[in-house]
Design a protein around this motif. Sequence first.
Motif, short mmCIF file in Angstrom:
data_model
loop_
_atom_site.label_atom_id
_atom_site.label_comp_id
_atom_site.label_asym_id
_atom_site.label_seq_id
_atom_site.Cartn_x
_atom_site.Cartn_y
_atom_site.Cartn_z
N GLY A 115 0.87 -1.36 -0.10
CA GLY A 115 0.52 0.06 0.08
C GLY A 115 0.92 1.31 -0.05
N ASP A 116 2.07 1.68 0.51
CA ASP A 116 3.21 2.39 0.41
C ASP A 116 3.84 2.40 -1.10
OD1 ASP A 116 3.09 2.70 2.95
OD2 ASP A 116 5.20 2.10 2.86
N TYR A 117 3.58 3.43 -1.12
CA TYR A 117 4.52 4.51 -2.63
C TYR A 117 5.20 3.39 -3.01
CZ TYR A 117 1.67 8.73 -3.34
OH TYR A 117 1.02 9.74 -2.97
N ALA A 118 5.04 2.77 -4.41
CA ALA A 118 6.31 2.14 -4.54
C ALA A 118 7.92 1.86 -5.05
CB ALA A 118 6.47 1.22 -6.56
N ILE A 119 8.43 1.55 -3.99
CA ILE A 119 10.36 1.94 -4.32
C ILE A 119 10.23 1.58 -6.44
CG2 ILE A 119 12.59 1.20 -4.00
CD1 ILE A 119 11.35 -0.17 -1.55
N ILE A 120 10.41 0.69 -7.33
CA ILE A 120 10.29 0.67 -8.51
C ILE A 120 8.90 -0.74 -8.60
CG2 ILE A 120 12.04 -1.02 -8.05
CD1 ILE A 120 12.80 1.75 -10.53
N GLY A 121 8.39 0.14 -9.61
CA GLY A 121 7.82 -1.19 -9.92
C GLY A 121 7.50 -1.05 -11.58
N ALA B 256 17.24 8.93 -6.39
CA ALA B 256 16.90 8.43 -5.48
C ALA B 256 15.61 8.81 -4.68
CB ALA B 256 18.47 9.32 -4.86
N ASP B 257 15.68 8.58 -3.78
CA ASP B 257 14.74 9.16 -2.72
C ASP B 257 14.92 9.13 -1.04
OD1 ASP B 257 14.05 6.43 -1.71
OD2 ASP B 257 12.52 5.54 -3.84
N LEU B 258 14.15 9.06 -0.19
CA LEU B 258 14.59 9.16 0.82
C LEU B 258 14.93 7.65 1.45
CD1 LEU B 258 11.37 11.11 2.81
CD2 LEU B 258 13.62 12.60 2.01
N TYR B 259 14.93 6.77 0.63
CA TYR B 259 15.07 5.92 1.49
C TYR B 259 16.00 4.71 0.66
CZ TYR B 259 11.50 6.50 4.72
OH TYR B 259 10.43 7.58 5.15
N SER C 28 19.20 4.66 -2.78
CA SER C 28 19.80 5.32 -3.96
C SER C 28 19.28 4.72 -4.79
CB SER C 28 20.98 4.64 -3.39
OG SER C 28 21.20 3.73 -3.84
N SER C 29 19.97 5.96 -6.00
CA SER C 29 19.77 5.65 -7.34
C SER C 29 20.22 4.22 -7.47
CB SER C 29 20.06 6.57 -8.67
OG SER C 29 20.32 6.15 -9.73
N ALA C 30 21.31 3.40 -7.01
CA ALA C 30 21.92 1.91 -7.29
C ALA C 30 20.86 1.09 -6.99
CB ALA C 30 23.99 2.25 -6.72
N THR C 31 20.83 1.66 -5.85
CA THR C 31 19.75 0.83 -5.10
C THR C 31 18.65 -0.37 -5.88
OG1 THR C 31 20.84 1.33 -2.73
CG2 THR C 31 18.11 -0.19 -3.78
N LYS C 32 18.17 0.99 -6.59
CA LYS C 32 16.44 1.27 -7.42
C LYS C 32 17.11 0.66 -8.50
CE LYS C 32 13.38 4.51 -7.03
NZ LYS C 32 13.08 5.94 -7.24
#
Length: 270
Positions: free
Chosen positions: A189-195, A242-245, A247-251
Amino acid sequence: MKAPSFAYSKPQSLAEAFELATHPGAKILAGGQSLIPSLNMRLSAPEVLVDITGIGSLRGISVEQGVVRIGALTTHAQIERSPEIARHAPLLAQAVAHIAHPAIRNRGTLGGSIALADPAAEYPACLVALGATIVVAGKDGERLVPAEDFFKGLFEVDLRPGELVVAAEFHALLKEERSVFLELARRHGDYAIIGLAAHRGAETRFVYLGAGATPVFARRASEARTLDAAISVLHEDIDPPADLYNSSATKLHLAKVLLTRAWNTLTTSH
């Protein structure tokens, strides 16, 4: 906080809605699940709120001559429960379960989500993956806009002053076609980190949400002949912010994880 003062009108026809929508400072209210919070936080201050929920012609799901049409005021819950969507558009059936929570899905609408164009929203990526057409209309008539061209930037769409989203249309799933929707979020239900919305028909289309200001069609990965090749070129297709939680590399890493899962699903026999 309380919303700023505004005038309110509830048209009963499209013609009346088109007229009201041309007024300076007019804002369209569909499901209100994004607009009302923005009003209460005073991030939006319309002069007149045009409530289109009384226009029955904007509701409903139909399948005719191999084309699925979903009216702009059709709610997420109606899409979620629709046997036509489950059969002819399983990509949307999978995606809608990721949209917030039941209370939101009972009120939020397809058209509202499309018109807002939140980069983390599920429907825009799905519609691009399906090669859908967005039906928009105004006083000067109707326009058909390819979904890939409709989403122009961050919360920016191809809607001219006075125009409304009327419906979305796309081809019903054929027997030999496959679709899959995948999403990673901190909590359901949270905003997607990536989809990822993926569809394999005459061509393969991998379209990411949460990877840019608009849905990102990973063209090189979609054209790859093998999974390894698709993963190796994905960084050329997407550069997720990147977002608050994360990094771009993680996503990007998570985008590759979803690509692997989607590829394996699409290539598995029925």
